[in-house]
Design an enzyme around this catalytic site. Structure first.
Site, PDB file in Angstrom:
ATOM      1  CE  LYS A  75      -3.885   2.058   2.543  1.00 30.57           C
ATOM      2  NZ  LYS A  75      -4.628   1.863   4.014  1.00 30.57           N
ATOM      3  CB  SER A 150      -8.084   3.521   2.711  1.00 36.63           C
ATOM      4  OG  SER A 150      -7.262   3.083   3.634  1.00 36.63           O
ATOM      5  CB  SER A 174      -8.041   0.866   5.773  1.00 38.29           C
ATOM      6  OG  SER A 174      -8.883   2.041   5.531  1.00 38.29           O
TER       7      SER A 174
HETATM    8  N1  GLN Z   1     -12.749   4.331   6.503  1.00 37.26           N
HETATM    9  C1  GLN Z   1     -12.374   4.808   7.730  1.00 37.26           C
HETATM   10  C2  GLN Z   1     -11.939   6.064   7.494  1.00 37.26           C
HETATM   11  O1  GLN Z   1     -12.423   6.723   6.522  1.00 37.26           O
HETATM   12  C3  GLN Z   1     -11.318   4.034   8.214  1.00 37.26           C
HETATM   13  C4  GLN Z   1      -9.827   4.153   7.225  1.00 37.26           C
HETATM   14  C5  GLN Z   1      -8.630   3.414   7.645  1.00 37.26           C
HETATM   15  O2  GLN Z   1      -8.909   2.266   8.351  1.00 37.26           O
HETATM   16  N2  GLN Z   1      -7.617   3.709   7.443  1.00 37.26           N
HETATM   17  O3  GLN Z   1     -11.287   6.534   8.470  1.00 37.26           O
END
Ligand code: GLN
Length: 489
Positions: A75, A150, A174
């Site tokens: 990532k 994400s 994410s």
């Molecule tokens: N969707 C969540 C956010 O927008 C979690 C994101 C993540 O785990 N990096 O913060």
């Protein structure tokens, strides 16, 4: 084994071929390169590739090491020396990492080859990968839908056999949520199990790195290579690291699984609910006892998360000022003008929204009402889990209340987007571990959309939930399904 079949292998199967010298690490890189060329134009999982570097490493690979010669996608929020690390943000365009994150060093020590950087929501803020400032990633099962986020690039790469396995980061879901929406396994270790040194910080008390893979065993293999104490991360746990693959193959006799009653909410898609009900029955037939449990503070999790995560993000992102990294506004009048215009130009709308929200909840006069109170409720949420784990070995739920949604469907409504994580967020607040494994498909508009089953385990209980997920996975064929993307000729 032809070039065409190689990329479909699991890491475990690839490793045994490599070890038996039936294929060379260079042939593997070449086959993967061809696969990416044929499918990734349509999917958009990768932000950058370094084929020459990977080839060089492959030529010197020691295939007898635990992950010897295995390429792993990363990532693009984890530093890999000499590679771009954009965090899918304009503010880091052109930046190259001067060092390897600890997890990258560990992967290399285990013989793995960090291969390519994958797309994400800008600074990992989002649930659909649509907040990437660089490009869209599409769900391989239906190109008009999101891959989740994400870590959507990592999930889509693994789902399309354009990666054998990938790293993601999970602050509120994410890793698990995109794994569920794209039909792969996603594993979030206990907070502190894996070093965060070299992971660009979003919310430091919640962030954790983990694998996205085709099988549960592959997640265990990556965790084996990457877990452990790191003196460069003061929050990393100084705990013995077991062999996470050791319990794989055991059945579920004597295991108690808890169904949190607060997770059986209205908004769950009926096809998701049916698939999870079937999975629970299956686990019961494999020997697990199923009991009802309560996590009474569940309702507060999303609100608490968006106070704490934004507060931490506003502090962490202060370092992007145009002086030290990446983008710098031209011809500044003075220092404040430089900071202001660099950040105005460099950050996207969601990142700005969070910095503003985070600064607000931390500001004097509001600190006690928001930040401090959220910290207290976080502790209650942690206690909910601790109490539940006194009577059960793991908790079971859908990973996401809905299958993959359409591109653009939630971008205008941040609250709708935030609700994509209602089942994953509490695990980060409590610091516990969790896994998502494929448990079926929803049929929507003629497409098959993957559904994920989430298992949550107590702190340092990784080996246990890997065992349970593995037993379930091996009793089904869901993980063998592949999306219907047609490789380009
Ligand atoms: N969707 C969540 C956010 O927008 C979690 C994101 C993540 O785990 N990096 O913060």
């Amino acid at each position: 084994m032809t070039d065409k079949d190689l990329p479909a292998l699991s890491i475990a199967d690839l490793q045994s071929l490599l070890r038996r010298r039936e294929v060379s690490a260079s042939e593997v890189i070449d086959a993967l390169r061809k696969r990416i060329q044929s499918v990734d134009g349509e999917i958009g999982a990768y932000l950058s590739l370094d084929i020459d570097g990977a080839m060089k490493e492959a030529e010197e690979a020691n295939v007898d090491l635990p992950l010897g010669g295995v390429p792993v996608a990363i990532k693009d929020i984890i530093n890999v020396m000499g590679q771009p690390c954009t965090c899918a943000s304009n503010i880091l365009r052109g930046y190259r990492s001067p060092y390897d994150a600890t997890i990258i060093q560990k992967l290399r020590t285990a013989g793995a080859i960090p291969f390519g950087k994958t797309n994400l929501d800008e600074f990992a803020m989002g649930s659909s990968t649509e907040n990437s400032a660089v490009k869209l990633t599409r769900n391989p099962w239906d190109l008009s839908r999101v891959p989740g986020g994400s870590s959507g690039g990592s999930a889509a790469a693994v789902a399309t056999d354009a990666a054998f396995g990938a790293l993601g980061s999970d602050t509120g879901g994410s890793i698990r949520q995109p794994a569920a929406l794209s039909g792969v396994v996603g594993f979030k270790p206990t907070y502190g199990r894996v070093s965060r040194f070299g992971l660009v910080a979003f919310a430091s008390s919640l962030d954790q790195i983990g694998p996205l893979t085709k099988t549960v065993r592959d997640s265990a293999l990556i965790l084996n290579a990457t877990a452990g104490h790191d003196p460069r991360d003061s929050t990393s746990l100084n705990e013995p690291v077991p062999d996470f693959a050791a319990k794989l193959g055991n059945d579920l006799r004597g295991i108690r699984l808890g169904l949190p009653k607060e997770y059986m909410i209205e908004g769950i898609d009926p096809q998701v609910r049916a698939a999870v009900d079937d999975a629970v029955k299956k686990m019961n037939s494999l020997g697990a006892d199923i009991v009802d449990v309560s996590l009474p503070h569940t309702d507060y999790a999303v609100a608490v998360y968006y106070i704490l995560a934004t507060a931490e993000a506003s502090a962490n992102l202060a370092r992007f000022d145009g002086v030290r990294y990446g983008h710098r506004a031209e011809n500044p009048k003075d220092m404040l003008d430089l900071y202001g215009r660099t950040r105005e130009q460099g950050f996207g709308p969601e990142v700005k929204r969070r910095i503003i929200l985070g600064t607000y909840v931390l500001s004097s006069g509001y600190y006690d009402a928001y930040y401090l109170r959220a910290q207290k409720v976080r502790e209650l949420i942690r206690q909910d889990f601790a109490r539940a784990f006194e009577t059960v070995d793991a908790l079971i739920s859908p990973t996401s209340p809905v299958p993959a949604f359409k591109l653009g469907e939630r971008t205008e409504d941040p609250l709708q987007m935030y609700l994509a994580d209602i089942f994953t967020i509490a695990a980060n607040l409590a610091g516990i571990c969790g896994i998502s494994v494929p448990c079926g498909f929803a049929k929507v508009e003629g497409h098959r959309l993957p559904i994920g089953l989430q298992l949550l385990g107590k702190p340092l209980g990784e080996a246990g939930i890997l065992q349970m997920a593995h037993a379930y996975e091996q009793s089904t064929d869901w993980h063998k399904a592949r999306p219907p993307i047609a490789p380009a000729k």
